[in-house]
Design an enzyme around this catalytic site. Structure first.
Site, PDB file in Angstrom:
ATOM      1  N   ASP A  80      25.056  47.992  34.909  1.00 45.31           N
ATOM      2  CA  ASP A  80      24.678  46.920  35.839  1.00 45.31           C
ATOM      3  C   ASP A  80      23.319  47.206  36.485  1.00 45.31           C
ATOM      4  O   ASP A  80      22.919  48.364  36.599  1.00 45.31           O
ATOM      5  CB  ASP A  80      25.769  46.792  36.914  1.00 45.31           C
ATOM      6  CG  ASP A  80      25.705  45.455  37.625  1.00 45.31           C
ATOM      7  OD1 ASP A  80      24.978  44.553  37.165  1.00 45.31           O
ATOM      8  OD2 ASP A  80      26.375  45.303  38.667  1.00 45.31           O
TER       9      ASP A  80
ATOM     10  N   ASN B 294      29.900  36.374  31.143  1.00 43.41           N
ATOM     11  CA  ASN B 294      28.435  36.318  31.052  1.00 43.41           C
ATOM     12  C   ASN B 294      27.894  35.031  30.410  1.00 43.41           C
ATOM     13  O   ASN B 294      26.711  34.732  30.503  1.00 43.41           O
ATOM     14  CB  ASN B 294      27.877  37.533  30.289  1.00 43.41           C
ATOM     15  CG  ASN B 294      27.879  38.818  31.099  1.00 43.41           C
ATOM     16  OD1 ASN B 294      27.907  39.919  30.568  1.00 43.41           O
ATOM     17  ND2 ASN B 294      27.851  38.701  32.428  1.00 43.41           N
TER      18      ASN B 294
HETATM   19  C1  FPP Z   1      24.173  43.708  33.775  1.00 46.20           C
HETATM   20  O1  FPP Z   1      22.962  43.625  34.501  1.00 46.20           O
HETATM   21  C2  FPP Z   1      23.937  43.920  32.346  1.00 46.20           C
HETATM   22  C3  FPP Z   1      24.316  43.059  31.355  1.00 46.20           C
HETATM   23  C4  FPP Z   1      25.013  41.797  31.620  1.00 46.20           C
HETATM   24  C5  FPP Z   1      24.035  43.312  29.935  1.00 46.20           C
HETATM   25  C6  FPP Z   1      23.833  44.719  29.457  1.00 46.20           C
HETATM   26  C7  FPP Z   1      22.960  44.650  28.261  1.00 46.20           C
HETATM   27  C8  FPP Z   1      22.012  45.556  27.891  1.00 46.20           C
HETATM   28  C9  FPP Z   1      21.823  46.824  28.590  1.00 46.20           C
HETATM   29  C10 FPP Z   1      21.061  45.299  26.740  1.00 46.20           C
HETATM   30  C11 FPP Z   1      21.577  45.145  25.371  1.00 46.20           C
HETATM   31  C12 FPP Z   1      22.713  46.002  24.976  1.00 46.20           C
HETATM   32  C13 FPP Z   1      22.735  46.842  23.911  1.00 46.20           C
HETATM   33  C14 FPP Z   1      24.005  47.530  23.575  1.00 46.20           C
HETATM   34  C15 FPP Z   1      21.555  47.139  23.086  1.00 46.20           C
HETATM   35  P1  FPP Z   1      22.715  42.344  35.408  1.00 46.20           P
HETATM   36  O2  FPP Z   1      21.855  41.408  34.661  1.00 46.20           O
HETATM   37  O3  FPP Z   1      24.022  41.800  35.867  1.00 46.20           O
HETATM   38  O4  FPP Z   1      21.938  42.962  36.596  1.00 46.20           O
HETATM   39  P2  FPP Z   1      21.916  42.388  38.083  1.00 46.20           P
HETATM   40  O5  FPP Z   1      23.268  42.613  38.669  1.00 46.20           O
HETATM   41  O6  FPP Z   1      20.867  43.227  38.715  1.00 46.20           O
HETATM   42  O7  FPP Z   1      21.522  40.938  38.010  1.00 46.20           O
END
Ligand code: FPP
Length: 244
Positions: A21, A69
């Protein structure tokens, strides 16, 4: 190697699960679009997979896309699946070479076709890998997983007395994998967000405010060292477990 480091290596978790996250906030703090945060997050995935492999952690599960998501802006969703696709294209040979076997947890039917095909291809290509399992939770939701497992048992005609913790676990996406010993969540929030609800019953929880793109090998080793210092009791007393 210090005593402390060797103690950490002696008590390594068998299965580490991660809620990655903080990508969006990492990007916003730098005046970048949220997608830049996900791109940096994909780099962190490479670093953490490599470090787990180096340390000899047999199972790593990453929450890449939750079933909730889909509610994000279309552009962001598209970019997340593109990143996944890029990751699969660029890492498949290395994964095969290093014996890292890919596994997918979740309902891939909802996933865009190109990404789904690449996932299937890399899962097949790395299936014989015995060095480490990298499980990606994609279009995954913990409650839906449990509901599906219950439905599967009913479809198989199981009687109530046949339904046990083991028979139910055998219908989960994680079938055959050990439960996570350590669940890490980056980005400052302290909740499970519908991730591996059944499997994390006894997991040690580690929360850090570090956003996922900044989470590197050193942060992982810190989490492992914290884990090694904990006394796991699985509901027993300290005397019964002779631990800690
Ligand atoms: C949460 O951060 C993260 C995600 C919803 C996606 C995770 C994906 C990756 C790290 C990239 C691709 C994955 C692979 C396996 C190559 P957020 O967007 O919710 O962060 P925030 O809470 O700060 O908005």
């Amino acid at each position: 190697m210090t005593n402390h480091q060797s103690e950490t290596l002696k008590k390594l978790p068998t299965h580490v699960a991660v809620i990655m996250d903080g990508n969006g906030r990492w990007a916003q703090a730098k005046d970048l679009p949220r997608t830049a945060g996900h791109r940096a997050g994909a780099e962190a995935v490479r670093v953490v997979v490599t470090e787990c492999r180096r340390l000899g952690i047999p199972h790593l599960t990453l929450y890449a896309f939750s079933s909730e998501n889909w509610q994000r802006p279309q552009l962001e969703v598209r970019e997340l699946f593109n990143l996944l696709l890029e990751f699969l294209h660029s890492e498949a040979s290395l994964m095969e070479e290093k014996g890292i076997s890919l596994r997918v947890l979740g309902d891939v039917r909802g996933v865009p076709l190109a990404t789904r095909a690449a996932l299937r291809h890399v899962v097949q290509r790395t299936a014989r890998g015995t060095g480490m399992t990298l499980a990606l939770a994609i279009n995954y939701g913990g409650r839906a997983e449990i509901v599906n497992a219950a439905r599967q048992l009913l479809r198989e005609g199981k009687r109530p007395e046949d339904i046990t913790e083991e028979s139910l676990a055998a219908c989960l996406y994680t079938k055959g994998m050990p439960d996570p010993d350590l669940l890490i969540r980056t980005g400052g929030e302290q909740r499970l967000s519908n991730f591996l609800l059944y499997q994390c019953a006894y997991a040690e929880l580690y929360f850090t405010s570090t956003p996922w793109p900044d989470f590197g090998a050193e942060h992982l080793r810190q989490a492992l060292s914290d884990y090694a210092a904990r006394a796991r009791r699985f509901g027993k007393t300290q005397e019964q477990t002779h631990d800690g």
